[in-house]
Every structure is written in structure tokens, then in C-alpha cells.
Write a protein that holds these residues in place. Structure first.
Motif, PDB file in Angstrom:
ATOM      1  N   LYS A  66      17.249  -3.350  -1.966  1.00 21.41           N
ATOM      2  CA  LYS A  66      18.066  -2.860  -2.959  1.00 21.41           C
ATOM      3  C   LYS A  66      17.102  -2.343  -3.940  1.00 21.41           C
ATOM      4  N   LEU A  67      17.364  -1.182  -4.557  1.00 22.23           N
ATOM      5  CA  LEU A  67      16.601  -0.613  -5.456  1.00 22.23           C
ATOM      6  C   LEU A  67      17.316  -1.260  -6.794  1.00 22.23           C
ATOM      7  N   LEU A  68      16.416  -1.658  -7.794  1.00 22.53           N
ATOM      8  CA  LEU A  68      17.082  -2.280  -8.954  1.00 22.53           C
ATOM      9  C   LEU A  68      16.964  -1.295 -10.129  1.00 22.53           C
ATOM     10  N   ASP A  69      17.943  -1.242 -10.752  1.00 22.97           N
ATOM     11  CA  ASP A  69      18.086  -0.420 -11.949  1.00 22.97           C
ATOM     12  C   ASP A  69      17.377  -1.309 -13.186  1.00 22.97           C
ATOM     13  N   LEU A 121       0.881  -1.141   0.132  1.00 19.58           N
ATOM     14  CA  LEU A 121      -0.108   0.019  -0.022  1.00 19.58           C
ATOM     15  C   LEU A 121       0.821   1.297   0.077  1.00 19.58           C
ATOM     16  N   HIS A 122       2.086   1.470   0.461  1.00 17.91           N
ATOM     17  CA  HIS A 122       2.989   2.361   0.623  1.00 17.91           C
ATOM     18  C   HIS A 122       3.793   2.722  -0.437  1.00 17.91           C
ATOM     19  N   ALA A 123       3.995   1.660  -1.490  1.00 23.51           N
ATOM     20  CA  ALA A 123       5.003   1.789  -2.389  1.00 23.51           C
ATOM     21  C   ALA A 123       4.248   1.545  -4.048  1.00 23.51           C
ATOM     22  N   PRO A 124       4.737   2.283  -4.858  1.00 21.80           N
ATOM     23  CA  PRO A 124       4.068   1.851  -6.265  1.00 21.80           C
ATOM     24  C   PRO A 124       4.681   0.708  -6.961  1.00 21.80           C
ATOM     25  N   GLY A 125       3.991   0.136  -7.844  1.00 24.64           N
ATOM     26  CA  GLY A 125       4.165  -0.861  -8.253  1.00 24.64           C
ATOM     27  C   GLY A 125       4.530  -2.436  -7.568  1.00 24.64           C
ATOM     28  N   LEU A 126       4.930  -3.218  -8.403  1.00 24.17           N
ATOM     29  CA  LEU A 126       5.393  -4.404  -7.505  1.00 24.17           C
ATOM     30  C   LEU A 126       6.471  -4.544  -6.607  1.00 24.17           C
ATOM     31  N   THR A 127       6.657  -5.279  -5.525  1.00 20.20           N
ATOM     32  CA  THR A 127       7.741  -5.295  -4.688  1.00 20.20           C
ATOM     33  C   THR A 127       7.809  -6.737  -4.360  1.00 20.20           C
ATOM     34  N   ALA A 128       9.233  -6.873  -4.156  1.00 24.84           N
ATOM     35  CA  ALA A 128       9.356  -8.525  -3.802  1.00 24.84           C
ATOM     36  C   ALA A 128      10.117  -8.453  -2.430  1.00 24.84           C
ATOM     37  N   CYS A 179      13.192 -10.458 -10.977  1.00 25.91           N
ATOM     38  CA  CYS A 179      12.377  -9.160 -10.216  1.00 25.91           C
ATOM     39  C   CYS A 179      12.378  -8.367 -11.684  1.00 25.91           C
ATOM     40  N   MET A 180      13.648  -8.123 -12.045  1.00 25.94           N
ATOM     41  CA  MET A 180      13.860  -7.165 -13.142  1.00 25.94           C
ATOM     42  C   MET A 180      12.768  -7.374 -14.236  1.00 25.94           C
ATOM     43  N   GLY A 181      12.708  -8.648 -14.683  1.00 31.22           N
ATOM     44  CA  GLY A 181      11.930  -9.183 -15.649  1.00 31.22           C
ATOM     45  C   GLY A 181      10.620  -8.859 -15.547  1.00 31.22           C
ATOM     46  N   ARG A 182      10.061  -8.770 -14.193  1.00 28.01           N
ATOM     47  CA  ARG A 182       8.633  -8.420 -13.786  1.00 28.01           C
ATOM     48  C   ARG A 182       8.360  -7.205 -13.674  1.00 28.01           C
ATOM     49  N   GLY A 183       9.482  -6.334 -13.709  1.00 31.15           N
ATOM     50  CA  GLY A 183       9.325  -4.800 -13.442  1.00 31.15           C
ATOM     51  C   GLY A 183       9.243  -4.585 -11.732  1.00 31.15           C
ATOM     52  N   VAL A 184      10.016  -5.247 -11.192  1.00 35.25           N
ATOM     53  CA  VAL A 184       9.782  -5.054  -9.716  1.00 35.25           C
ATOM     54  C   VAL A 184      10.936  -4.271  -9.297  1.00 35.25           C
ATOM     55  N   ARG A 185      10.901  -3.050  -8.824  1.00 30.70           N
ATOM     56  CA  ARG A 185      11.730  -2.053  -8.470  1.00 30.70           C
ATOM     57  C   ARG A 185      12.368  -2.233  -7.185  1.00 30.70           C
TER      58      ARG A 185
END
Length: 147
Positions: free
Chosen positions: A142-145, A74-81, A109-115
Motif C-alpha cells: 500500500k503506497l501511503l499518502d 536497494l531497489h526502492a528510495p527511502g524507508l520501506t516497511a 510509518c507515516m510518522g517516519r516518512g515510510v512510503r
């Protein structure tokens, strides 16, 4: 000695059970029945995949696994893991298995757009100990580029 990473499957149950008992974070190790229920839940297909189980093999022997959950918060945009568990057999540590499992999770994660990929570790400060908490983990991310 070659390490391969693949998705976990039901046939891995015996090897995964042994590894899960090495991980033990609670007061007692997980029993076989509870483990079977958990593994069945992890492997169950869903419309929106939430559990990702990777298995590490060395010479066709399961030597490690990682379990990650993918969700929306709820507090972060998009998918998280969140990396829930990562275990490498005591006999196989120090050969890069953990690194390979982490790479597999990050690639997924990067393949699914998880940041954001977060993980917990078994370290905790005295602030929580003083209040009756047991050392269970410290949260990192870790924030993924995505490039």
C-alpha cells in the motif's frame, strides 16, 4: 469493549507466545526457547529501529499483536516497511482489533516518512505449487499518502 494499541514489551511474553503459536506458518509451532530469543531480538533497542511490535489489548488482556520491520531496500528510495506478522486471538476476532493494529502500523510509518508498507498473506497460486513451493504468502503493498 475498548481496544487499545501500544508498543510491546518483555512483560507481554506469555500472552505473545500463545498468540504466536496460533499464527503458526511452519511445519511445527515455535517452541518457548526459540520464541524467547526472537522476542528479545525484536525488543532490543538499535540506533536505526528495524523491528516494531504493537500489542492490542481489550479489557487489559493482550488479544493481538503485529510485528513490522522497517528498513532500506536497494531497489526502492527511502524507508520501506513490511508487516511480518499480524495475529488476533481467535476469541477476539471480528471486533476491529486487526484494523486497529493496521492503523497503528500505518501511522507509525507515516510518522517516519515510510512510503511503502507491504504485507504477505497465506495465499499463493498454482504456478508455485507446481514447482514444489508450499503456500506461504502473496505479496501486497500500500503506497501511503504522506500529504
Amino acid at each position: 469493549m475498548s481496544i487499545s494499541i501500544r508498543r510491546g514489551k518483555a512483560e507481554d511474553a506469555s500472552a505473545l507466545f500463545g498468540l504466536a503459536r496460533q499464527y503458526q506458518t511452519g511445519r511445527e509451532a515455535i517452541g518457548r526457547d526459540e520464541f524467547s530469543v526472537a522476542l528479545d531480538n525484536v525488543l532490543r533497542q538499535r540506533d536505526q529501529e528495524t523491528n516494531v511490535l504493537f500489542v492490542a489489548e481489550e479489557d487489559e488482556r493482550v488479544v493481538g499483536y503485529s510485528l513490522m520491520t522497517v528498513s532500506r531496500l536497494l531497489h526502492a528510495p527511502g524507508l520501506t516497511a513490511h508487516l511480518q506478522e499480524i495475529v488476533v486471538d481467535e476469541s477476539a476476532r471480528g471486533h476491529g482489533t486487526g484494523d486497529r493494529l493496521m492503523e497503528a502500523n500505518e501511522h507509525y510509518c507515516m510518522g517516519r516518512g515510510v512510503r511503502q508498507l507491504s504485507a504477505s498473506t497465506a495465499r499463493i497460486g498454482s504456478f508455485y505449487n507446481h514447482r514444489g513451493f508450499e503456500a506461504m504468502g502473496q505479496h501486497y503493498r500500500k503506497l501511503l499518502d504522506l500529504g
